[in-house]
Scaffold this motif. Sequence first.
Motif, PDB file in Angstrom:
ATOM      1  N   VAL A 166       0.880  -1.242  -0.008  1.00 34.62           N
ATOM      2  CA  VAL A 166      -0.083   0.167  -0.019  1.00 34.62           C
ATOM      3  C   VAL A 166       1.037   1.230   0.184  1.00 34.62           C
ATOM      4  CG1 VAL A 166      -1.659   1.361   1.218  1.00 34.62           C
ATOM      5  CG2 VAL A 166      -2.044  -1.121   1.164  1.00 34.62           C
ATOM      6  N   GLU A 167       1.863   1.098   0.847  1.00 37.12           N
ATOM      7  CA  GLU A 167       2.713   2.430   0.873  1.00 37.12           C
ATOM      8  C   GLU A 167       3.293   2.644  -0.269  1.00 37.12           C
ATOM      9  OE1 GLU A 167       2.899   4.599   3.105  1.00 37.12           O
ATOM     10  OE2 GLU A 167       1.502   3.508   4.346  1.00 37.12           O
ATOM     11  N   ASP A 168       4.095   1.581  -1.049  1.00 41.89           N
ATOM     12  CA  ASP A 168       4.839   1.900  -2.316  1.00 41.89           C
ATOM     13  C   ASP A 168       3.697   2.232  -3.331  1.00 41.89           C
ATOM     14  OD1 ASP A 168       7.129   0.987  -1.190  1.00 41.89           O
ATOM     15  OD2 ASP A 168       6.771  -1.233  -1.810  1.00 41.89           O
ATOM     16  N   ALA A 169       2.486   1.813  -3.436  1.00 43.04           N
ATOM     17  CA  ALA A 169       1.298   2.072  -4.513  1.00 43.04           C
ATOM     18  C   ALA A 169       1.062   3.855  -4.285  1.00 43.04           C
ATOM     19  CB  ALA A 169       0.037   1.274  -4.163  1.00 43.04           C
ATOM     20  N   ILE A 170       1.143   4.218  -2.900  1.00 46.17           N
ATOM     21  CA  ILE A 170       0.846   5.482  -2.582  1.00 46.17           C
ATOM     22  C   ILE A 170       2.213   6.471  -3.263  1.00 46.17           C
ATOM     23  CG2 ILE A 170       0.697   7.122  -0.881  1.00 46.17           C
ATOM     24  CD1 ILE A 170      -0.833   5.135   0.852  1.00 46.17           C
ATOM     25  N   ALA A 171       3.132   5.802  -2.776  1.00 45.22           N
ATOM     26  CA  ALA A 171       4.395   6.408  -3.320  1.00 45.22           C
ATOM     27  C   ALA A 171       4.506   6.845  -4.792  1.00 45.22           C
ATOM     28  CB  ALA A 171       5.738   5.693  -3.006  1.00 45.22           C
ATOM     29  N   LEU A 172       4.042   5.636  -5.653  1.00 45.48           N
ATOM     30  CA  LEU A 172       4.133   5.365  -7.206  1.00 45.48           C
ATOM     31  C   LEU A 172       3.068   6.707  -7.503  1.00 45.48           C
ATOM     32  CD1 LEU A 172       4.754   4.304  -9.757  1.00 45.48           C
ATOM     33  CD2 LEU A 172       2.846   2.665  -9.412  1.00 45.48           C
ATOM     34  N   ARG A 184      -3.352   8.900  -1.021  1.00 44.55           N
ATOM     35  CA  ARG A 184      -3.458   7.977   0.428  1.00 44.55           C
ATOM     36  C   ARG A 184      -4.969   7.753   0.522  1.00 44.55           C
ATOM     37  NH1 ARG A 184      -0.350   6.188   4.216  1.00 44.55           N
ATOM     38  NH2 ARG A 184       1.264   7.277   3.437  1.00 44.55           N
ATOM     39  N   ALA A 185      -5.873   8.866   0.482  1.00 43.54           N
ATOM     40  CA  ALA A 185      -7.162   8.472   0.608  1.00 43.54           C
ATOM     41  C   ALA A 185      -7.850   7.268  -0.343  1.00 43.54           C
ATOM     42  CB  ALA A 185      -8.107   9.501   0.968  1.00 43.54           C
ATOM     43  N   GLY A 186      -7.430   7.503  -1.419  1.00 45.68           N
ATOM     44  CA  GLY A 186      -8.101   6.803  -2.713  1.00 45.68           C
ATOM     45  C   GLY A 186      -7.446   5.214  -2.564  1.00 45.68           C
ATOM     46  N   ILE A 187      -6.209   5.157  -2.167  1.00 47.04           N
ATOM     47  CA  ILE A 187      -5.817   3.680  -2.266  1.00 47.04           C
ATOM     48  C   ILE A 187      -6.266   3.027  -1.211  1.00 47.04           C
ATOM     49  CG2 ILE A 187      -3.488   2.499  -2.039  1.00 47.04           C
ATOM     50  CD1 ILE A 187      -2.628   4.759  -4.056  1.00 47.04           C
ATOM     51  N   TRP A 224     -10.692   8.683 -11.624  1.00 46.14           N
ATOM     52  CA  TRP A 224     -11.177   7.575 -10.740  1.00 46.14           C
ATOM     53  C   TRP A 224     -10.877   6.438 -11.418  1.00 46.14           C
ATOM     54  CZ3 TRP A 224     -11.573   6.149  -5.735  1.00 46.14           C
ATOM     55  CH2 TRP A 224     -12.584   5.279  -5.480  1.00 46.14           C
ATOM     56  N   ALA A 225     -11.437   6.182 -12.753  1.00 48.26           N
ATOM     57  CA  ALA A 225     -11.002   5.020 -13.512  1.00 48.26           C
ATOM     58  C   ALA A 225      -9.774   4.593 -13.699  1.00 48.26           C
ATOM     59  CB  ALA A 225     -11.871   5.220 -15.043  1.00 48.26           C
ATOM     60  N   ALA A 226      -8.677   5.614 -14.002  1.00 44.13           N
ATOM     61  CA  ALA A 226      -7.380   5.269 -13.933  1.00 44.13           C
ATOM     62  C   ALA A 226      -6.865   4.827 -12.516  1.00 44.13           C
ATOM     63  CB  ALA A 226      -6.554   6.502 -14.210  1.00 44.13           C
ATOM     64  N   LEU A 227      -7.552   5.136 -11.443  1.00 43.51           N
ATOM     65  CA  LEU A 227      -6.883   4.626 -10.122  1.00 43.51           C
ATOM     66  C   LEU A 227      -7.454   2.999  -9.972  1.00 43.51           C
ATOM     67  CD1 LEU A 227      -5.891   5.604  -7.089  1.00 43.51           C
ATOM     68  CD2 LEU A 227      -8.152   5.931  -6.525  1.00 43.51           C
ATOM     69  N   LEU A 228      -8.709   3.025 -10.120  1.00 40.46           N
ATOM     70  CA  LEU A 228      -9.169   1.455 -10.105  1.00 40.46           C
ATOM     71  C   LEU A 228      -8.358   0.534 -11.037  1.00 40.46           C
ATOM     72  CD1 LEU A 228     -12.990   2.375  -9.911  1.00 40.46           C
ATOM     73  CD2 LEU A 228     -11.208   1.796  -7.875  1.00 40.46           C
ATOM     74  N   ARG A 229      -8.160   0.916 -12.306  1.00 37.56           N
ATOM     75  CA  ARG A 229      -7.441   0.225 -13.294  1.00 37.56           C
ATOM     76  C   ARG A 229      -6.233   0.105 -13.113  1.00 37.56           C
ATOM     77  NH1 ARG A 229      -8.912   0.779 -19.519  1.00 37.56           N
ATOM     78  NH2 ARG A 229     -11.069  -0.079 -18.229  1.00 37.56           N
ATOM     79  N   ALA A 230      -5.311   0.883 -12.352  1.00 37.11           N
ATOM     80  CA  ALA A 230      -3.835   0.956 -12.111  1.00 37.11           C
ATOM     81  C   ALA A 230      -3.836  -0.062 -10.803  1.00 37.11           C
ATOM     82  CB  ALA A 230      -3.452   2.150 -11.614  1.00 37.11           C
ATOM     83  N   LEU A 231      -4.771   0.126  -9.802  1.00 40.47           N
ATOM     84  CA  LEU A 231      -4.586  -0.487  -8.560  1.00 40.47           C
ATOM     85  C   LEU A 231      -5.074  -1.929  -8.877  1.00 40.47           C
ATOM     86  CD1 LEU A 231      -5.787   2.046  -5.909  1.00 40.47           C
ATOM     87  CD2 LEU A 231      -3.407   1.182  -6.264  1.00 40.47           C
ATOM     88  N   LEU A 232      -6.273  -2.265  -9.366  1.00 42.45           N
ATOM     89  CA  LEU A 232      -6.995  -3.694  -9.412  1.00 42.45           C
ATOM     90  C   LEU A 232      -6.561  -4.324 -10.682  1.00 42.45           C
ATOM     91  CD1 LEU A 232     -10.385  -2.570  -7.823  1.00 42.45           C
ATOM     92  CD2 LEU A 232      -8.149  -3.635  -6.625  1.00 42.45           C
ATOM     93  N   ILE A 248      -1.472  -3.005  -9.760  1.00 52.49           N
ATOM     94  CA  ILE A 248      -0.271  -2.401  -8.944  1.00 52.49           C
ATOM     95  C   ILE A 248       0.017  -3.305  -7.786  1.00 52.49           C
ATOM     96  CG2 ILE A 248       0.763  -0.727  -7.541  1.00 52.49           C
ATOM     97  CD1 ILE A 248      -0.235   1.323  -9.660  1.00 52.49           C
ATOM     98  N   LEU A 249      -1.437  -3.368  -6.849  1.00 51.52           N
ATOM     99  CA  LEU A 249      -1.341  -4.269  -5.564  1.00 51.52           C
ATOM    100  C   LEU A 249      -0.754  -5.440  -5.736  1.00 51.52           C
ATOM    101  CD1 LEU A 249      -4.693  -2.505  -4.029  1.00 51.52           C
ATOM    102  CD2 LEU A 249      -2.336  -1.929  -3.551  1.00 51.52           C
ATOM    103  N   LEU A 250      -1.364  -6.347  -6.673  1.00 46.34           N
ATOM    104  CA  LEU A 250      -0.917  -7.661  -6.843  1.00 46.34           C
ATOM    105  C   LEU A 250       0.513  -7.806  -7.344  1.00 46.34           C
ATOM    106  CD1 LEU A 250      -1.593 -10.887  -7.071  1.00 46.34           C
ATOM    107  CD2 LEU A 250      -2.487 -10.638  -9.179  1.00 46.34           C
ATOM    108  N   ARG A 251       0.985  -6.958  -8.106  1.00 45.58           N
ATOM    109  CA  ARG A 251       2.233  -6.907  -8.661  1.00 45.58           C
ATOM    110  C   ARG A 251       3.361  -6.815  -7.330  1.00 45.58           C
ATOM    111  NH1 ARG A 251       2.343  -3.399 -13.984  1.00 45.58           N
ATOM    112  NH2 ARG A 251       4.735  -4.146 -14.081  1.00 45.58           N
ATOM    113  N   LEU A 252       2.723  -5.643  -6.669  1.00 42.32           N
ATOM    114  CA  LEU A 252       3.835  -5.483  -5.317  1.00 42.32           C
ATOM    115  C   LEU A 252       3.777  -6.774  -4.569  1.00 42.32           C
ATOM    116  CD1 LEU A 252       2.755  -1.882  -4.687  1.00 42.32           C
ATOM    117  CD2 LEU A 252       4.940  -2.821  -5.550  1.00 42.32           C
ATOM    118  N   LEU A 253       2.598  -7.248  -4.306  1.00 39.49           N
ATOM    119  CA  LEU A 253       2.561  -8.427  -3.450  1.00 39.49           C
ATOM    120  C   LEU A 253       3.498  -9.724  -3.811  1.00 39.49           C
ATOM    121  CD1 LEU A 253      -1.105  -8.221  -2.036  1.00 39.49           C
ATOM    122  CD2 LEU A 253       0.986  -7.773  -0.849  1.00 39.49           C
ATOM    123  N   ILE A 254       3.687  -9.729  -5.060  1.00 33.34           N
ATOM    124  CA  ILE A 254       4.136 -10.829  -5.632  1.00 33.34           C
ATOM    125  C   ILE A 254       5.747 -10.814  -5.984  1.00 33.34           C
ATOM    126  CG2 ILE A 254       2.157 -11.791  -6.788  1.00 33.34           C
ATOM    127  CD1 ILE A 254       3.221 -10.735  -9.275  1.00 33.34           C
ATOM    128  N   GLY A 255       6.019  -9.714  -5.352  1.00 33.75           N
ATOM    129  CA  GLY A 255       7.436  -9.364  -5.449  1.00 33.75           C
ATOM    130  C   GLY A 255       8.102  -8.280  -6.404  1.00 33.75           C
TER     131      GLY A 255
END
Length: 281
Positions: A166-172, A184-187, A224-232, A248-255
Amino acid sequence: MTTRTAFREPEDFTRSEGLRALLNRLHESGPGAWQSDPVAAELMIYAADKYGALARKHGLDPWEAASAAFDVMRTAAARTANDPWGVVTHAVRITCIAEERGQGLLCSVHQARRPHISAFHDAERLSDRENPLTDYHSAFHVTDPEPGGSEEPASTRACCSADSAVEDAIALFTLLGWPPHIARAGIEHVCQALARAGSRQSAYETLRRDKHARALLDVNRTAWAALLRALLGHPSPACAATAAGRGILLRLLIGESLRALLRDDDLVLMISLAAPKHGSR
């Protein structure tokens, strides 16, 4: 003396007035009227043809819809309604939906009509899935202890990994021009919805229509659409195995690292172009 029998013209049951007259006559004729009346037989043939498309839409035979129409036509609600065909059509539609849900849930139609039962997904065989049970069921996700002998619980390590992602996604997002408080609020809102939904696809469909969150974040539909598509990830099943489909979230979690995400030109371009401007909606 000549006896004359009054001739009764058959009712035009294709119209609401004619259907009401026919139903009242059959009701007044008593038991057995539906079996012996030739107009009643024509009515059921007409009902099977009228509701055939609706029945096929729900995987049923047209005569199953006609049977549902027959059950409704014998009620007082159909005989006294201002629009008898409207009452029959509404009841047949509900019955077809319940029949389809009952077949999918492997239960009776009566049970399928109950909201607390119809809310479940259809029953499915384990062999119907492309992936083995061990690939997606958490009961089979067992990891060996780390060689270092760390006594830190696995749940604590998973929590730390999720927090780091989550922190890395916010930083990105912040590096690509998004205001830090909006990023931060959106993620965090997306992550909370993902935890409630249990799957990325369900979370994406729920959040896509979340106008309240957009208003609180003060972002327009594009951002909003870009945020959802990028994260999920992209919701299309064809993209499921690609970087765009993972999100992004899954890619960060898998390394994957934040540096690797910044080298993804398509991702960087999408996020930076959608960065909300001050006061935008």
